[in-house]
Scaffold this motif. Structure first.
Motif, PDB file in Angstrom:
ATOM      1  N   GLN A  93      -2.124  -4.416  -4.807  1.00 33.18           N
ATOM      2  CA  GLN A  93      -1.557  -3.109  -4.412  1.00 33.18           C
ATOM      3  C   GLN A  93      -2.687  -2.135  -4.130  1.00 33.18           C
ATOM      4  O   GLN A  93      -3.702  -2.138  -4.837  1.00 33.18           O
ATOM      5  N   GLY A  94      -2.501  -1.296  -3.117  1.00 34.32           N
ATOM      6  CA  GLY A  94      -3.454  -0.223  -2.832  1.00 34.32           C
ATOM      7  C   GLY A  94      -2.731   1.106  -2.821  1.00 34.32           C
ATOM      8  O   GLY A  94      -1.502   1.148  -2.714  1.00 34.32           O
ATOM      9  N   ARG A  95      -3.486   2.194  -2.933  1.00 34.29           N
ATOM     10  CA  ARG A  95      -2.866   3.526  -3.020  1.00 34.29           C
ATOM     11  C   ARG A  95      -3.102   4.396  -1.782  1.00 34.29           C
ATOM     12  O   ARG A  95      -2.621   5.517  -1.705  1.00 34.29           O
ATOM     13  N   LYS A 122      -9.674  -2.498   2.701  1.00 36.34           N
ATOM     14  CA  LYS A 122     -10.502  -3.239   1.733  1.00 36.34           C
ATOM     15  C   LYS A 122      -9.732  -4.460   1.189  1.00 36.34           C
ATOM     16  O   LYS A 122     -10.263  -5.570   1.136  1.00 36.34           O
ATOM     17  N   LEU A 123      -8.460  -4.221   0.841  1.00 45.97           N
ATOM     18  CA  LEU A 123      -7.656  -5.317   0.276  1.00 45.97           C
ATOM     19  C   LEU A 123      -7.362  -6.394   1.303  1.00 45.97           C
ATOM     20  O   LEU A 123      -7.314  -7.578   0.979  1.00 45.97           O
ATOM     21  N   TYR A 124      -7.178  -5.993   2.561  1.00 46.30           N
ATOM     22  CA  TYR A 124      -6.900  -6.991   3.604  1.00 46.30           C
ATOM     23  C   TYR A 124      -8.098  -7.931   3.742  1.00 46.30           C
ATOM     24  O   TYR A 124      -7.945  -9.153   3.846  1.00 46.30           O
ATOM     25  N   VAL A 136       0.856  -1.187   0.000  1.00 45.37           N
ATOM     26  CA  VAL A 136       0.000   0.000   0.000  1.00 45.37           C
ATOM     27  C   VAL A 136       0.892   1.237   0.000  1.00 45.37           C
ATOM     28  O   VAL A 136       1.577   1.523   0.988  1.00 45.37           O
ATOM     29  N   ASP A 137       0.937   1.925  -1.126  1.00 46.71           N
ATOM     30  CA  ASP A 137       1.767   3.131  -1.263  1.00 46.71           C
ATOM     31  C   ASP A 137       1.151   3.989  -2.359  1.00 46.71           C
ATOM     32  O   ASP A 137       0.751   3.451  -3.402  1.00 46.71           O
ATOM     33  N   ASP A 138       1.053   5.300  -2.118  1.00 47.33           N
ATOM     34  CA  ASP A 138       0.448   6.165  -3.140  1.00 47.33           C
ATOM     35  C   ASP A 138       1.388   6.361  -4.329  1.00 47.33           C
ATOM     36  O   ASP A 138       0.955   6.813  -5.383  1.00 47.33           O
ATOM     37  N   ILE A 154       1.188 -10.641   5.028  1.00 49.13           N
ATOM     38  CA  ILE A 154       1.926  -9.416   5.395  1.00 49.13           C
ATOM     39  C   ILE A 154       1.381  -8.223   4.600  1.00 49.13           C
ATOM     40  O   ILE A 154       1.048  -8.353   3.418  1.00 49.13           O
ATOM     41  N   VAL A 155       1.308  -7.065   5.290  1.00 51.75           N
ATOM     42  CA  VAL A 155       0.954  -5.805   4.619  1.00 51.75           C
ATOM     43  C   VAL A 155       2.181  -4.893   4.685  1.00 51.75           C
ATOM     44  O   VAL A 155       2.695  -4.635   5.778  1.00 51.75           O
ATOM     45  N   CYS A 156       2.665  -4.427   3.538  1.00 51.96           N
ATOM     46  CA  CYS A 156       3.746  -3.427   3.508  1.00 51.96           C
ATOM     47  C   CYS A 156       3.090  -2.093   3.192  1.00 51.96           C
ATOM     48  O   CYS A 156       2.501  -1.937   2.117  1.00 51.96           O
ATOM     49  N   MET A 157       3.183  -1.136   4.116  1.00 50.67           N
ATOM     50  CA  MET A 157       2.382   0.093   3.950  1.00 50.67           C
ATOM     51  C   MET A 157       3.183   1.368   4.228  1.00 50.67           C
ATOM     52  O   MET A 157       3.947   1.436   5.185  1.00 50.67           O
TER      53      MET A 157
END
Lengths: 291, 120
Positions: free
Chosen positions: B32-34, B41-43, B7-9, B50-53
């Motif tokens: 990927q999320g922004r 939502k993606l989780y 998750v990164d813009d 793992i979530v990398c944010m």
């Protein structure tokens, strides 16, 4: 390869774990009082007047002490006395880690030396800022760290020009911007020539060939670059007691007239000359202090 | 193989991270999320390991998303990858909220993989 705070460095070195760090931070939070609590304890201000200063701070990026003086609740001398009391009772993260038993005194001294060495590349060097601009040390830090990260992260060779006061930022291929709030209020802008944007994109994407990359990806790389620079500026400023919050980055596309410095702001511009003759700029639009 | 969401813009950073993570046989990127809202939502959709944010994002920032994720799914493994990693207050807030680790930007492939292997 970035500005760090001491606790983070110790975790990376395997000297402490997250649990010890949290214990030490709790001890710091109990011990290190805010200036409002100190002036109340010293019977310099009432709770009512402290609340009035807090209320007033919501509309201005001014520190509590300066606001209290401005509102006539404290004299400069009283503020100085309170700041000395606050400083004398302050404990740093290293001392806190020793007090909670996570680190020995000898270990602290050893790791402080290692930390100093690790952070040497980010020591701020002197940058001339025109007189009369408040918070000079922050703008020096902003200019110096930007230049250092252009070299270290983007691998750009350049010649920096002297700081100038401007009314208008010249038009370039693109401009990336991040807002600063907290201890200071300002807009951080980095213009890009085609070449500097390509240099930055290669570094951020870690790819040599960017010829077929869409413009949006190149612009996004420059935005991410200033996000990295400004995050590291916030970390460096925090080491000097300033709190800087940064907004998500955004871009301005090329316009014929450039970007005008808004009213009640001072525009500082640092030209950056590339060896091929191209030029791009770092600019900071600093919000003027209220009179 | 463990599932990871990023998750990164910044599309550029997300792409670079995806390349690093997919280069390791232990992990693969599923989505990927922004922004922080997309992370939640993606989780729910992907149930990743793992979530990398990132922290500094529009719509919903990373720390707000971390708070929501940890409240709804206390077992969640979140690694914050952020340019604000060197700001003591932000680093400790992330750890207090439940992040498993914080990696500063600019990052290198080795530190990302080592961190993911440690917490997976």
């Amino acid at each position: 390869m970035a500005v760090k705070f001491f606790g983070q460095f110790l975790i990376e070195q395997g000297a402490i774990n997250h649990l010890s760090l949290l214990k030490a931070i709790s001890l710091q939070e109990e011990t290190n009082r805010k200036i409002g609590a100190v002036v109340y304890e010293m019977e310099m201000m009432s709770q009512v007047n402290i609340a009035k200063v807090h209320q007033s701070q919501r509309n201005a990026d001014t520190r509590f002490g300066d606001k209290a003086v401005e509102m006539g609740f404290l004299t400069h001398e009283q503020l100085q006395q309170a700041l000395v009391r606050q400083r004398n009772s302050h404990i740093y993260i290293g001392e806190a880690l020793v007090k909670v038993g996570a680190l020995s005194k000898e270990g602290l001294e050893r790791y402080l030396l290692k930390f100093k060495e690790d952070q040497k590349p980010y020591a701020v060097e002197k940058v001339e800022i025109p007189k009369g601009i408040s918070n000079q040390e922050i703008w020096e830090m902003v200019a110096d760290l930007t230049k250092k990260m252009l070299v270290r992260v983007a691998d750009i060779s350049f010649r920096p020009g002297p700081c100038q006061i401007i009314d208008n930022l010249p038009s370039r291929t693109m401009v990336a911007e991040i807002g600063f709030s907290g201890s200071v209020s300002a807009r951080y802008l980095l213009t890009s020539s085609q070449n500097s944007r390509n240099f930055i994109a290669r570094a951020i994407l870690q790819e040599d060939d960017i010829e077929h990359e869409p413009i949006a990806i190149l612009d996004d790389s420059v935005m991410e670059f200033i996000n990295i620079v400004c995050g590291n500026i916030a970390a460096k400023a925090a080491q000097s007691g300033f709190q800087i919050n940064i907004s998500p980055p955004k871009t301005h596309q090329q316009s014929e007239h450039g970007i005008a410095v808004p009213e009640k702001h001072t525009g500082l511009m640092f030209p950056i000359y590339l060896s091929d003759g191209e030029v791009f700029e770092l600019a900071i639009f600093v919000k003027d202090d209220p009179l | 193989m463990k599932k990871v969401i990023i998750v990164d813009d910044s599309i550029a950073v997300a792409r670079q991270l995806e390349k690093i993570i997919n280069s390791c046989d232990d992990f693969y990127v599923v989505a990927q999320g922004r922004n922080g809202a997309e992370a939640i939502k993606l989780y729910r959709q992907e149930n990743p390991d793992i979530v990398c944010m990132d922290m500094n994002m529009p719509v919903m920032d990373g720390l707000s998303a971390l708070r929501s994720l940890c409240m709804a799914w206390p077992e969640v493994n979140v690694v914050m990858i952020t340019s604000l990693g060197g700001v003591g207050d932000k680093y400790s807030e992330a750890i207090k909220l439940g992040a498993r680790d914080v990696i500063g930007k600019p990052f290198d492939a080795e530190s990302v993989i080592k961190t993911l292997q440690r917490i997976a």
